[in-house]
Design a protein around this motif. Structure first.
Motif, PDB file in Angstrom:
ATOM      1  N   MET A 177       0.825  -1.203   0.000  1.00 50.28           N
ATOM      2  CA  MET A 177       0.000   0.000   0.000  1.00 50.28           C
ATOM      3  C   MET A 177       0.866   1.263   0.000  1.00 50.28           C
ATOM      4  O   MET A 177       0.475   2.287  -0.540  1.00 50.28           O
ATOM      5  N   ARG A 178       2.008   1.202   0.635  1.00 53.57           N
ATOM      6  CA  ARG A 178       2.973   2.310   0.722  1.00 53.57           C
ATOM      7  C   ARG A 178       2.433   3.551   1.431  1.00 53.57           C
ATOM      8  O   ARG A 178       2.967   4.635   1.276  1.00 53.57           O
ATOM      9  N   ASP A 179       1.364   3.398   2.205  1.00 51.43           N
ATOM     10  CA  ASP A 179       0.809   4.530   2.945  1.00 51.43           C
ATOM     11  C   ASP A 179       1.128   4.467   4.429  1.00 51.43           C
ATOM     12  O   ASP A 179       0.980   5.457   5.130  1.00 51.43           O
ATOM     13  N   PHE A 180       1.524   3.316   4.908  1.00 49.66           N
ATOM     14  CA  PHE A 180       1.795   3.154   6.334  1.00 49.66           C
ATOM     15  C   PHE A 180       3.300   3.170   6.556  1.00 49.66           C
ATOM     16  O   PHE A 180       4.037   2.411   5.934  1.00 49.66           O
ATOM     17  N   HIS A 181       3.743   4.028   7.458  1.00 48.78           N
ATOM     18  CA  HIS A 181       5.181   4.181   7.684  1.00 48.78           C
ATOM     19  C   HIS A 181       5.582   3.884   9.123  1.00 48.78           C
ATOM     20  O   HIS A 181       6.673   4.256   9.555  1.00 48.78           O
ATOM     21  N   GLY A 182       4.688   3.230   9.851  1.00 47.15           N
ATOM     22  CA  GLY A 182       4.993   2.861  11.226  1.00 47.15           C
ATOM     23  C   GLY A 182       5.636   1.489  11.293  1.00 47.15           C
ATOM     24  O   GLY A 182       6.208   0.995  10.321  1.00 47.15           O
ATOM     25  N   LEU A 183       5.522   0.883  12.456  1.00 52.96           N
ATOM     26  CA  LEU A 183       6.074  -0.449  12.692  1.00 52.96           C
ATOM     27  C   LEU A 183       4.949  -1.479  12.713  1.00 52.96           C
ATOM     28  O   LEU A 183       3.771  -1.124  12.707  1.00 52.96           O
ATOM     29  N   TYR A 184       5.320  -2.733  12.752  1.00 52.32           N
ATOM     30  CA  TYR A 184       4.341  -3.822  12.767  1.00 52.32           C
ATOM     31  C   TYR A 184       4.576  -4.724  13.969  1.00 52.32           C
ATOM     32  O   TYR A 184       5.656  -4.737  14.559  1.00 52.32           O
ATOM     33  N   HIS A 185       3.548  -5.499  14.256  1.00 51.08           N
ATOM     34  CA  HIS A 185       3.683  -6.596  15.211  1.00 51.08           C
ATOM     35  C   HIS A 185       2.863  -7.755  14.660  1.00 51.08           C
ATOM     36  O   HIS A 185       1.662  -7.608  14.409  1.00 51.08           O
ATOM     37  N   VAL A 186       3.520  -8.886  14.450  1.00 54.35           N
ATOM     38  CA  VAL A 186       2.867 -10.059  13.863  1.00 54.35           C
ATOM     39  C   VAL A 186       2.468 -11.016  14.985  1.00 54.35           C
ATOM     40  O   VAL A 186       3.311 -11.446  15.769  1.00 54.35           O
ATOM     41  N   LEU A 187       1.186 -11.344  15.028  1.00 53.21           N
ATOM     42  CA  LEU A 187       0.667 -12.217  16.086  1.00 53.21           C
ATOM     43  C   LEU A 187       0.909 -13.704  15.814  1.00 53.21           C
ATOM     44  O   LEU A 187       0.912 -14.507  16.733  1.00 53.21           O
ATOM     45  N   HIS A 188       1.056 -14.066  14.570  1.00 49.75           N
ATOM     46  CA  HIS A 188       1.178 -15.475  14.167  1.00 49.75           C
ATOM     47  C   HIS A 188      -0.074 -16.258  14.532  1.00 49.75           C
ATOM     48  O   HIS A 188      -0.005 -17.368  15.055  1.00 49.75           O
ATOM     49  N   GLY A 189      -1.208 -15.666  14.234  1.00 47.30           N
ATOM     50  CA  GLY A 189      -2.471 -16.355  14.466  1.00 47.30           C
ATOM     51  C   GLY A 189      -3.487 -15.451  15.135  1.00 47.30           C
ATOM     52  O   GLY A 189      -3.275 -14.248  15.287  1.00 47.30           O
ATOM     53  N   THR A 190      -4.584 -16.062  15.523  1.00 45.90           N
ATOM     54  CA  THR A 190      -5.657 -15.351  16.218  1.00 45.90           C
ATOM     55  C   THR A 190      -6.167 -16.208  17.362  1.00 45.90           C
ATOM     56  O   THR A 190      -5.951 -17.418  17.391  1.00 45.90           O
ATOM     57  N   ILE A 191      -6.851 -15.558  18.267  1.00 44.02           N
ATOM     58  CA  ILE A 191      -7.500 -16.283  19.354  1.00 44.02           C
ATOM     59  C   ILE A 191      -8.645 -17.082  18.741  1.00 44.02           C
ATOM     60  O   ILE A 191      -9.463 -16.545  18.001  1.00 44.02           O
ATOM     61  N   SER A 192      -8.671 -18.362  19.034  1.00 45.41           N
ATOM     62  CA  SER A 192      -9.717 -19.226  18.489  1.00 45.41           C
ATOM     63  C   SER A 192     -10.017 -20.342  19.488  1.00 45.41           C
ATOM     64  O   SER A 192      -9.432 -21.428  19.410  1.00 45.41           O
ATOM     65  N   PRO A 193     -10.912 -20.068  20.432  1.00 48.35           N
ATOM     66  CA  PRO A 193     -11.219 -21.077  21.452  1.00 48.35           C
ATOM     67  C   PRO A 193     -11.666 -22.421  20.865  1.00 48.35           C
ATOM     68  O   PRO A 193     -11.355 -23.471  21.418  1.00 48.35           O
ATOM     69  N   MET A 194     -12.354 -22.368  19.725  1.00 51.27           N
ATOM     70  CA  MET A 194     -12.819 -23.615  19.092  1.00 51.27           C
ATOM     71  C   MET A 194     -11.643 -24.498  18.670  1.00 51.27           C
ATOM     72  O   MET A 194     -11.762 -25.714  18.616  1.00 51.27           O
ATOM     73  N   ASP A 195     -10.519 -23.852  18.360  1.00 51.50           N
ATOM     74  CA  ASP A 195      -9.319 -24.589  17.965  1.00 51.50           C
ATOM     75  C   ASP A 195      -8.329 -24.724  19.117  1.00 51.50           C
ATOM     76  O   ASP A 195      -7.195 -25.161  18.914  1.00 51.50           O
ATOM     77  N   GLY A 196      -8.743 -24.301  20.296  1.00 48.35           N
ATOM     78  CA  GLY A 196      -7.873 -24.401  21.463  1.00 48.35           C
ATOM     79  C   GLY A 196      -6.732 -23.395  21.464  1.00 48.35           C
ATOM     80  O   GLY A 196      -5.708 -23.612  22.102  1.00 48.35           O
ATOM     81  N   ILE A 197      -6.903 -22.273  20.749  1.00 51.45           N
ATOM     82  CA  ILE A 197      -5.859 -21.246  20.684  1.00 51.45           C
ATOM     83  C   ILE A 197      -6.283 -20.060  21.544  1.00 51.45           C
ATOM     84  O   ILE A 197      -7.275 -19.390  21.248  1.00 51.45           O
ATOM     85  N   GLY A 198      -5.527 -19.838  22.599  1.00 52.81           N
ATOM     86  CA  GLY A 198      -5.806 -18.724  23.498  1.00 52.81           C
ATOM     87  C   GLY A 198      -4.817 -17.593  23.291  1.00 52.81           C
ATOM     88  O   GLY A 198      -3.890 -17.702  22.480  1.00 52.81           O
ATOM     89  N   PRO A 199      -4.971 -16.505  24.031  1.00 56.01           N
ATOM     90  CA  PRO A 199      -4.086 -15.344  23.895  1.00 56.01           C
ATOM     91  C   PRO A 199      -2.613 -15.673  24.134  1.00 56.01           C
ATOM     92  O   PRO A 199      -1.735 -15.083  23.516  1.00 56.01           O
ATOM     93  N   GLU A 200      -2.364 -16.629  25.001  1.00 60.02           N
ATOM     94  CA  GLU A 200      -0.975 -16.996  25.310  1.00 60.02           C
ATOM     95  C   GLU A 200      -0.330 -17.815  24.186  1.00 60.02           C
ATOM     96  O   GLU A 200       0.888 -17.983  24.168  1.00 60.02           O
ATOM     97  N   ASP A 201      -1.146 -18.290  23.248  1.00 55.14           N
ATOM     98  CA  ASP A 201      -0.628 -19.114  22.151  1.00 55.14           C
ATOM     99  C   ASP A 201      -0.202 -18.295  20.936  1.00 55.14           C
ATOM    100  O   ASP A 201       0.360 -18.839  19.987  1.00 55.14           O
ATOM    101  N   ILE A 202      -0.518 -17.009  20.954  1.00 54.17           N
ATOM    102  CA  ILE A 202      -0.087 -16.140  19.857  1.00 54.17           C
ATOM    103  C   ILE A 202       0.827 -15.061  20.438  1.00 54.17           C
ATOM    104  O   ILE A 202       1.074 -15.035  21.634  1.00 54.17           O
TER     105      ILE A 202
END
Length: 198
Positions: free
Chosen positions: A97-122
């Motif tokens: 996009m070339r419009d954003f000039h800040g920094l990033y943070h990659v979570l490597h997933g999302t919270i998904s209780p149905m899949d057993g993924i909680g906040p501590e897993d990302i």
């Protein structure tokens, strides 16, 4: 249909990739057989090199061949804003996009209780560590606009509310249920312009 074992193994390997079923795997396997041997060796080497030489940035979690990554190392970027995304491919989409000039943070997933993924897993704990830096003024939540992405964004916004850091969510110029990596630059740009505080 019965294939010779080497073709079956090659097809099985291709079927480990997302979206590749038996027919596509067979097509790819036979395509590889028709390739020049040097091209096949280059292809195999590229796969091995990518797996061996890429890792995740110790700062933001983006995929990189050096640590910290090129974005975190770029001193011209706005260090007061962090855009939180689900995957490295989302960083790549945002950078197009070339419009954003800040920094990033990659979570490597999302919270998904149905899949057993909680906040501590990302990658949320590392985000919280980064936000202890007093220079951070805004966190943009750019998770995908699906159930898991929304749940993750809401969780992070509630977590950050007491910090006093401005927390915004990208606007929904993106289709619900869609992925950032498939959005065009104009749609992403409009979504960033229309972000809202959460």
């Amino acid at each position: 249909m019965h294939y010779p074992e080497p073709i079956t193994k090659l097809m099985d390997s291709f079927m480990k990739l997302p979206g590749i079923g038996p027919k596509s795997a067979a097509r790819l396997a036979f395509y590889v057989l028709d390739m020049k041997e040097d091209d096949v060796l280059d292809f195999a080497k590229a796969l091995v090199d990518a797996k061996r030489n890429l890792s995740f940035c110790s700062v933001c979690g983006h995929i990189t061949d050096k640590d910290p990554c090129y974005i975190c190392s770029d001193t011209s970027r706005d260090r007061s804003v962090i855009c939180v995304v689900q995957e490295s491919k989302d960083v790549i989409a945002m950078e197009k996009m070339r419009d954003f000039h800040g920094l990033y943070h990659v979570l490597h997933g999302t919270i998904s209780p149905m899949d057993g993924i909680g906040p501590e897993d990302i990658n949320i704990p590392d985000l919280l560590k980064r936000l202890q830096d007093d220079t951070i003024e805004e966190v943009i939540l750019a998770t995908n606009p699906n159930v898991e992405g929304e749940a993750t964004a809401m969780y992070i916004s509630r977590l950050l509310r007491p910090s006093g850091i401005k927390v915004t969510r990208i606007a929904h110029g993106l289709p619900v249920g869609g992925d950032l990596e498939y959005a065009d630059e104009v749609t992403l740009s409009k979504a960033m312009e229309g972000r809202r505080e959460v």
